[in-house]
Design a protein around this motif. Structure first.
Motif, PDB file in Angstrom:
ATOM      1  N   SER A 171      -1.421  -2.342   6.984  1.00 54.09           N
ATOM      2  CA  SER A 171      -1.500  -2.645   7.787  1.00 54.09           C
ATOM      3  C   SER A 171      -1.486  -3.843   8.963  1.00 54.09           C
ATOM      4  CB  SER A 171      -3.220  -3.613   7.582  1.00 54.09           C
ATOM      5  OG  SER A 171      -2.850  -4.700   7.561  1.00 54.09           O
ATOM      6  N   ILE A 172       0.048  -3.774   8.715  1.00 56.45           N
ATOM      7  CA  ILE A 172       0.911  -4.740   9.912  1.00 56.45           C
ATOM      8  C   ILE A 172       0.967  -3.364  10.910  1.00 56.45           C
ATOM      9  CG2 ILE A 172       3.158  -3.275   9.367  1.00 56.45           C
ATOM     10  CD1 ILE A 172       4.460  -5.919   9.551  1.00 56.45           C
ATOM     11  N   ASN A 173       0.845  -3.853  12.473  1.00 56.68           N
ATOM     12  CA  ASN A 173       1.157  -3.451  13.479  1.00 56.68           C
ATOM     13  C   ASN A 173       1.300  -4.108  14.736  1.00 56.68           C
ATOM     14  OD1 ASN A 173       0.108  -2.125  16.037  1.00 56.68           O
ATOM     15  ND2 ASN A 173      -2.200  -1.915  14.985  1.00 56.68           N
ATOM     16  N   THR A 174       2.490  -3.224  15.455  1.00 60.56           N
ATOM     17  CA  THR A 174       3.158  -3.670  16.755  1.00 60.56           C
ATOM     18  C   THR A 174       2.684  -2.966  17.702  1.00 60.56           C
ATOM     19  OG1 THR A 174       5.313  -2.909  16.370  1.00 60.56           O
ATOM     20  CG2 THR A 174       4.978  -4.867  14.835  1.00 60.56           C
ATOM     21  N   ASP A 175       2.287  -2.062  17.857  1.00 55.00           N
ATOM     22  CA  ASP A 175       1.937  -1.320  18.807  1.00 55.00           C
ATOM     23  C   ASP A 175       2.654  -0.134  18.923  1.00 55.00           C
ATOM     24  OD1 ASP A 175      -0.862  -2.319  18.751  1.00 55.00           O
ATOM     25  OD2 ASP A 175       0.409  -3.527  20.607  1.00 55.00           O
ATOM     26  N   VAL A 176       3.803  -0.349  17.992  1.00 53.01           N
ATOM     27  CA  VAL A 176       5.217   1.114  17.465  1.00 53.01           C
ATOM     28  C   VAL A 176       4.968   1.815  16.682  1.00 53.01           C
ATOM     29  CG1 VAL A 176       7.080   1.436  18.260  1.00 53.01           C
ATOM     30  CG2 VAL A 176       6.085  -0.449  19.539  1.00 53.01           C
ATOM     31  N   THR A 177       4.172   2.944  16.455  1.00 59.03           N
ATOM     32  CA  THR A 177       4.463   3.480  14.534  1.00 59.03           C
ATOM     33  C   THR A 177       5.448   3.427  14.285  1.00 59.03           C
ATOM     34  OG1 THR A 177       2.023   4.334  15.873  1.00 59.03           O
ATOM     35  CG2 THR A 177       3.091   5.388  13.605  1.00 59.03           C
ATOM     36  N   PRO A 178       6.539   3.891  15.335  1.00 60.08           N
ATOM     37  CA  PRO A 178       7.712   4.249  14.164  1.00 60.08           C
ATOM     38  C   PRO A 178       8.420   2.716  13.659  1.00 60.08           C
ATOM     39  CG  PRO A 178       8.209   5.384  16.146  1.00 60.08           C
ATOM     40  CD  PRO A 178       6.659   4.753  15.960  1.00 60.08           C
ATOM     41  N   ARG A 179       8.402   1.503  14.626  1.00 62.09           N
ATOM     42  CA  ARG A 179       8.453   0.615  14.473  1.00 62.09           C
ATOM     43  C   ARG A 179       7.691   0.215  12.670  1.00 62.09           C
ATOM     44  NH1 ARG A 179       8.402  -3.015  18.734  1.00 62.09           N
ATOM     45  NH2 ARG A 179       6.920  -2.749  18.994  1.00 62.09           N
ATOM     46  N   ASP A 180       5.964   0.317  12.649  1.00 59.75           N
ATOM     47  CA  ASP A 180       5.471  -0.294  12.310  1.00 59.75           C
ATOM     48  C   ASP A 180       5.661   0.726  10.764  1.00 59.75           C
ATOM     49  OD1 ASP A 180       4.466  -1.742  13.970  1.00 59.75           O
ATOM     50  OD2 ASP A 180       2.369  -0.353  14.272  1.00 59.75           O
ATOM     51  N   ASN A 181       6.221   1.093  10.526  1.00 57.32           N
ATOM     52  CA  ASN A 181       6.429   2.092   9.601  1.00 57.32           C
ATOM     53  C   ASN A 181       7.640   1.812   9.135  1.00 57.32           C
ATOM     54  OD1 ASN A 181       4.511   4.179   9.886  1.00 57.32           O
ATOM     55  ND2 ASN A 181       5.587   5.634  10.690  1.00 57.32           N
ATOM     56  N   HIS A 182       9.029   1.451   9.623  1.00 53.08           N
ATOM     57  CA  HIS A 182      10.073   0.976   9.266  1.00 53.08           C
ATOM     58  C   HIS A 182       9.430  -0.601   8.790  1.00 53.08           C
ATOM     59  CE1 HIS A 182      14.587  -0.696  10.495  1.00 53.08           C
ATOM     60  NE2 HIS A 182      14.117   0.009   8.844  1.00 53.08           N
TER      61      HIS A 182
END
Length: 191
Positions: A75-86
């Motif tokens: 559920s990690i969320n930094t508001d940037v999907t590629p960064r969250d996936n990384h």
């Protein structure tokens, strides 16, 4: 007979005074966040959107509280999907292998009526380390929307990502080793 009734009332009052209450976080008014420094020039924040925190206490001042928290790493969320996936990948949290982050308190130290320290064990990425967190008690009210007693807290602290082998390929010049924790949580007792 009056003696027995009085004794029963005293015993029930003593039991009620020592009764444990379980408080759980209100997900709509709680946030488990973190902040890291990026390239040594800016701060990036994020949060875990799916988490549960529980406080079990028998004292009104929470001095005997036992606190547990569990967050879903995915559920990690930094508001940037590629960064969250990384961040979910094996380069960092490895959410598939280590799906949860947990905290269990071991001791509370009150500094005054509103501030204190929470000591406990933080586990994620397969590693458990003792940490100390700062706690601020904002107060307790009856929530006008749901008519429940609601208590507000802020918990802050710093953990080192190197202590948890988190992102070892990324030097501190890219991502700070210090990760600031900032949690704002509203709790209500279970009914």
């Amino acid at each position: 007979m009056k003696k027995y009734i009085l004794l029963a009332v005293i015993m029930l009052s003593a039991l009620a005074a020592n009764a444990q209450t379980t408080w759980t976080n209100d997900p709509q008014h709680s946030r488990l966040g973190f902040v890291v420094k990026h390239l040594m020039i800016s701060e990036i924040d994020g949060r875990f959107s799916d988490f549960n925190a529980t406080v079990i206490t028998s004292k009104a001042d929470y001095s005997d509280a036992k606190i547990t928290l569990e967050a879903k790493v995915a559920s990690i969320n930094t508001d940037v999907t590629p960064r969250d996936n990384h961040l979910k990948s094996a380069d960092f949290f490895d959410a598939e292998k280590y799906p949860t982050l947990t905290f269990k308190s071991t001791k509370l130290v009150k500094l005054n009526a509103k501030k204190g320290y929470i000591y406990g064990n933080l586990t994620f990425h397969g590693i458990t380390k003792p940490i100390r967190l700062n706690a601020i008690f904002f107060g307790k009210i009856i929530n006008p929307m749901n008519k429940q007693t609601t208590a507000g807290f802020q918990v802050t602290g710093v953990v080192k990502r190197s202590d948890y082998d988190l992102g070892p390929k990324f030097p501190e010049a890219m991502i700070s080793n210090d990760v600031r924790i900032v949690a704002n949580i509203e709790f209500s007792p279970n009914k």
